[in-house]
Design a protein around this motif. Structure first.
Motif, mmCIF file in Angstrom:
data_model
loop_
_atom_site.group_PDB
_atom_site.id
_atom_site.type_symbol
_atom_site.label_atom_id
_atom_site.label_comp_id
_atom_site.label_asym_id
_atom_site.label_seq_id
_atom_site.Cartn_x
_atom_site.Cartn_y
_atom_site.Cartn_z
ATOM 1 N N LEU A 1 5.853 -6.574 -7.032
ATOM 2 C CA LEU A 1 6.121 -5.170 -6.716
ATOM 3 C C LEU A 1 7.299 -4.635 -7.510
ATOM 4 O O LEU A 1 7.366 -3.428 -7.795
ATOM 5 C CB LEU A 1 6.369 -4.999 -5.222
ATOM 6 C CG LEU A 1 5.145 -5.164 -4.323
ATOM 7 C CD1 LEU A 1 5.546 -5.086 -2.855
ATOM 8 C CD2 LEU A 1 4.092 -4.120 -4.636
ATOM 9 N N TYR A 2 8.222 -5.517 -7.885
ATOM 10 C CA TYR A 2 9.368 -5.045 -8.669
ATOM 11 C C TYR A 2 8.919 -4.463 -10.002
ATOM 12 O O TYR A 2 9.487 -3.473 -10.478
ATOM 13 C CB TYR A 2 10.370 -6.175 -8.910
ATOM 14 C CG TYR A 2 11.454 -5.755 -9.872
ATOM 15 C CD1 TYR A 2 12.480 -4.919 -9.443
ATOM 16 C CD2 TYR A 2 11.420 -6.137 -11.212
ATOM 17 C CE1 TYR A 2 13.456 -4.486 -10.329
ATOM 18 C CE2 TYR A 2 12.386 -5.714 -12.097
ATOM 19 C CZ TYR A 2 13.404 -4.881 -11.651
ATOM 20 O OH TYR A 2 14.357 -4.447 -12.539
ATOM 21 N N PHE B 1 11.646 -8.029 7.794
ATOM 22 C CA PHE B 1 11.331 -6.776 7.122
ATOM 23 C C PHE B 1 10.559 -7.081 5.849
ATOM 24 O O PHE B 1 10.599 -8.201 5.336
ATOM 25 C CB PHE B 1 12.618 -6.018 6.790
ATOM 26 C CG PHE B 1 13.491 -5.762 7.992
ATOM 27 C CD1 PHE B 1 13.305 -4.631 8.767
ATOM 28 C CD2 PHE B 1 14.481 -6.664 8.352
ATOM 29 C CE1 PHE B 1 14.094 -4.391 9.883
ATOM 30 C CE2 PHE B 1 15.267 -6.443 9.462
ATOM 31 C CZ PHE B 1 15.081 -5.309 10.238
ATOM 32 N N ALA B 2 9.864 -6.092 5.337
ATOM 33 C CA ALA B 2 9.121 -6.233 4.087
ATOM 34 C C ALA B 2 9.719 -5.298 3.051
ATOM 35 O O ALA B 2 10.156 -4.192 3.364
ATOM 36 C CB ALA B 2 7.648 -5.906 4.306
ATOM 37 N N GLY B 3 9.743 -5.760 1.809
ATOM 38 C CA GLY B 3 10.324 -4.943 0.765
ATOM 39 C C GLY B 3 9.755 -5.276 -0.598
ATOM 40 O O GLY B 3 8.826 -6.073 -0.726
ATOM 41 N N ILE B 4 10.318 -4.647 -1.621
ATOM 42 C CA ILE B 4 9.909 -4.909 -2.991
ATOM 43 C C ILE B 4 10.069 -6.389 -3.320
ATOM 44 O O ILE B 4 9.262 -6.980 -4.037
ATOM 45 C CB ILE B 4 10.753 -4.048 -3.956
ATOM 46 C CG1 ILE B 4 10.446 -2.564 -3.764
ATOM 47 C CG2 ILE B 4 10.510 -4.460 -5.412
ATOM 48 C CD1 ILE B 4 9.021 -2.186 -4.065
ATOM 49 N N ASP B 5 11.108 -7.013 -2.797
ATOM 50 C CA ASP B 5 11.380 -8.427 -3.054
ATOM 51 C C ASP B 5 10.705 -9.359 -2.058
ATOM 52 O O ASP B 5 11.032 -10.545 -1.985
ATOM 53 C CB ASP B 5 12.894 -8.685 -3.047
ATOM 54 C CG ASP B 5 13.570 -8.125 -4.293
ATOM 55 O OD1 ASP B 5 12.900 -8.063 -5.343
ATOM 56 O OD2 ASP B 5 14.755 -7.760 -4.221
ATOM 57 N N GLY B 6 9.778 -8.853 -1.265
ATOM 58 C CA GLY B 6 9.048 -9.688 -0.329
ATOM 59 C C GLY B 6 9.648 -9.635 1.067
ATOM 60 O O GLY B 6 10.517 -8.819 1.374
ATOM 61 N N LEU C 1 0.826 -1.203 0.000
ATOM 62 C CA LEU C 1 0.000 0.000 0.000
ATOM 63 C C LEU C 1 0.858 1.251 0.000
ATOM 64 O O LEU C 1 0.588 2.216 -0.720
ATOM 65 C CB LEU C 1 -0.920 -0.006 1.226
ATOM 66 C CG LEU C 1 -2.039 -1.068 1.214
ATOM 67 C CD1 LEU C 1 -2.766 -1.058 2.551
ATOM 68 C CD2 LEU C 1 -2.997 -0.823 0.067
ATOM 69 N N ALA C 2 1.927 1.216 0.805
ATOM 70 C CA ALA C 2 2.812 2.381 0.864
ATOM 71 C C ALA C 2 3.489 2.612 -0.467
ATOM 72 O O ALA C 2 3.638 3.737 -0.930
ATOM 73 C CB ALA C 2 3.864 2.191 1.960
ATOM 74 N N PHE C 3 3.914 1.522 -1.098
ATOM 75 C CA PHE C 3 4.616 1.658 -2.377
ATOM 76 C C PHE C 3 3.680 2.204 -3.446
ATOM 77 O O PHE C 3 4.019 3.086 -4.215
ATOM 78 C CB PHE C 3 5.177 0.311 -2.810
ATOM 79 C CG PHE C 3 5.893 0.362 -4.127
ATOM 80 C CD1 PHE C 3 7.150 0.916 -4.208
ATOM 81 C CD2 PHE C 3 5.286 -0.109 -5.280
ATOM 82 C CE1 PHE C 3 7.813 0.982 -5.415
ATOM 83 C CE2 PHE C 3 5.945 -0.050 -6.493
ATOM 84 C CZ PHE C 3 7.209 0.500 -6.556
ATOM 85 N N LEU C 4 2.437 1.655 -3.458
ATOM 86 C CA LEU C 4 1.478 2.134 -4.442
ATOM 87 C C LEU C 4 1.155 3.601 -4.218
ATOM 88 O O LEU C 4 0.960 4.368 -5.159
ATOM 89 C CB LEU C 4 0.207 1.290 -4.387
ATOM 90 C CG LEU C 4 0.367 -0.142 -4.928
ATOM 91 C CD1 LEU C 4 -0.885 -0.948 -4.640
ATOM 92 C CD2 LEU C 4 0.660 -0.127 -6.415
ATOM 93 N N ALA C 5 1.103 3.982 -2.932
ATOM 94 C CA ALA C 5 0.870 5.400 -2.646
ATOM 95 C C ALA C 5 1.994 6.245 -3.199
ATOM 96 O O ALA C 5 1.791 7.337 -3.696
ATOM 97 C CB ALA C 5 0.733 5.618 -1.139
ATOM 98 N N GLY C 6 3.225 5.676 -3.127
ATOM 99 C CA GLY C 6 4.366 6.404 -3.656
ATOM 100 C C GLY C 6 4.339 6.544 -5.156
ATOM 101 O O GLY C 6 5.064 7.328 -5.725
ATOM 102 N N CYS C 7 3.508 5.730 -5.843
ATOM 103 C CA CYS C 7 3.418 5.815 -7.293
ATOM 104 C C CYS C 7 2.634 7.039 -7.740
ATOM 105 O O CYS C 7 2.640 7.408 -8.898
ATOM 106 C CB CYS C 7 2.741 4.564 -7.864
ATOM 107 S SG CYS C 7 3.690 3.054 -7.610
ATOM 108 N N GLN C 8 1.892 7.683 -6.826
ATOM 109 C CA GLN C 8 1.070 8.819 -7.199
ATOM 110 C C GLN C 8 1.928 10.060 -7.372
ATOM 111 O O GLN C 8 3.032 10.151 -6.855
ATOM 112 C CB GLN C 8 0.016 9.077 -6.121
ATOM 113 C CG GLN C 8 -0.927 7.890 -5.911
ATOM 114 C CD GLN C 8 -1.806 8.106 -4.721
ATOM 115 O OE1 GLN C 8 -1.675 9.097 -4.032
ATOM 116 N NE2 GLN C 8 -2.705 7.176 -4.468
#
Length: 390
Positions: A297-298, A351-356, A19-26
């Motif tokens: 996510l990548y 931790f959580a990241g782009i790579d899971g 969700l945070a990453f998608l928010a960063g796409c805006q």
């Protein structure tokens, strides 16, 4: 094994990351909820990743060591650019990341980073660079989170985020065993990677209860591959692990299909295959299985990267992004002006990241949740998703 709560925690964390990453796409202005005029907003934009000495004193200083020049410059710049994106996407309120070029020497870059007050080092990329930086960082009591996957350089305040072949091989061998594969052969390249792959195959097969028919070494030439495949023998084996790049594996697979033992064998690959954007076009690998980090996510990161920088990133760019996410999470409990709280790197929840999801185990190597993918005609299909927790 956990008590059942840990998977839910990791899943929740991963969901929040998405969700945070998608928010960063805006577009940034769309995130502001304050009414116009925009001139009343006095908050300065978050600082990007920069080169040279940071001037502000209100953020934790973190160094990123990457090859911006030299033969690995394309990879290094991708990592640095992705780290920049992560700083901007997360707001950059608590950390300031400064990039140092290792092209002229990793040890010199580390010395400069430490002299300029950085309390944590992200990178460098290669194992030999980590070896060069390790004593410099140790003397200054600065921990290091490197991007190599060579276990021999981990430990003593050095943590590694690179994708370990041992984990990918164990995952795909276990998956193959669960689908009825009872015997397996291996084709591995000469050198350190091949040695690691051989050891990983023997251990993974032993743990799964799969018989190892034979493991042969080759030097990546067609002639050597043909000779190694002949040495595998004519007795059929259920699967053939080709522990090399997808291009080398595709050539070897064509030869293996003409061999008595490998005619009907299921082909298996390693994490190296996921770095090839043209993997789905290699017809000789059709139906093959390999284990890797998730690309979900990548793909979003790569799309944003192309828009911002006008080119496609290296697959390793996610290491730069995820390392900044890791530091950002820990920075909430990092007292300003103090040493980096290294003990937080060993959080069992990971931790959580782009790579899971990932976490650092006792060996200080990133333990990752991997998915199994299949090479299909023109596409790569996930046949077994990554677990959501440890």
């Amino acid at each position: 094994m956990t008590d059942g709560r840990q998977p839910r925690k990791a899943a929740r964390a991963l969901g929040l990351l998405a969700l945070a990453f998608l928010a960063g796409c805006q577009v940034v202005p769309k995130r502001r909820v304050a009414p116009p005029p925009p001139a009343v907003v006095s908050e300065a934009p978050p600082p990007p990743v920069t080169q040279g000495l940071p001037t502000d004193q209100q953020r934790h200083r973190v160094a990123l060591l990457a090859p911006l020049t030299g033969p690995n410059a394309a990879v290094g710049n991708s990592i640095a650019n992705a780290a920049n994106m992560a700083v901007l996407d997360t707001g950059g309120a608590l950390i300031r990341v400064t990039v140092y070029d290792t092209g002229a020497g990793a040890a010199a870059a580390a010395q400069k980073a430490i002299a300029e007050g950085n309390r944590l080092i992200l990178g460098p990329l290669l194992a030999e660079e980590v070896r060069a930086v390790k004593p410099v960082a140790a003397a200054a009591h600065v921990p290091l989170v490197g991007f190599s996957n060579d276990m021999s350089v981990a430990g003593d305040h050095v943590y590694l985020m690179g994708y370990a072949p041992e984990q990918a091989i164990a995952r795909v061998v276990n998956y193959a065993h669960g689908r009825g594969v009872t015997s397996i052969a291996g084709l591995v390249p000469a050198g350190v990677y091949g040695q690691r792959a051989s050891g990983a195959l023997l251990k993974a097969a032993g743990d799964a209860g799969t018989r190892v028919a034979s493991i042969q070494i080759f030097d990546r030439s067609p002639q050597s591959a043909a000779a190694a495949i002949n040495r595998l023998g004519s007795n059929p084996y259920g699967a053939l692990l080709i522990a090399d790049t997808s291009r080398v594996a595709a050539s070897a697979a064509t030869l293996a299909r003409k061999s008595g033992g490998g005619t009907n064998a299921r082909l298996l690959g390693t994490e190296l295959w996921n770095t090839d954007p043209g993997l789905a076009t290699l017809s000789s690998l059709r139906g093959a299985w390999f284990a890797s980090v998730s690309d979900g996510l990548y793909r979003q990161l790569a799309s944003k990267y192309r828009v911002r920088f006008g080119s496609a990133p290296s697959r390793l760019a996610s290491l730069g992004y995820d390392s900044v996410l890791l530091v950002t999470k820990i920075a909430a409990d990092w007292r300003m002006g103090s040493a980096f709280p290294e003990e937080r790197l060993s959080d069992k929840g990971g931790f959580a990241g782009i790579d899971g999801a990932f976490r650092f185990g006792r060996g200080a190597i990133a333990e990752r949740m991997l998915e199994v993918q299949q090479v299909d005609a023109g596409a790569i299909t996930v046949v077994d998703p990554a677990p959501t927790g440890f």
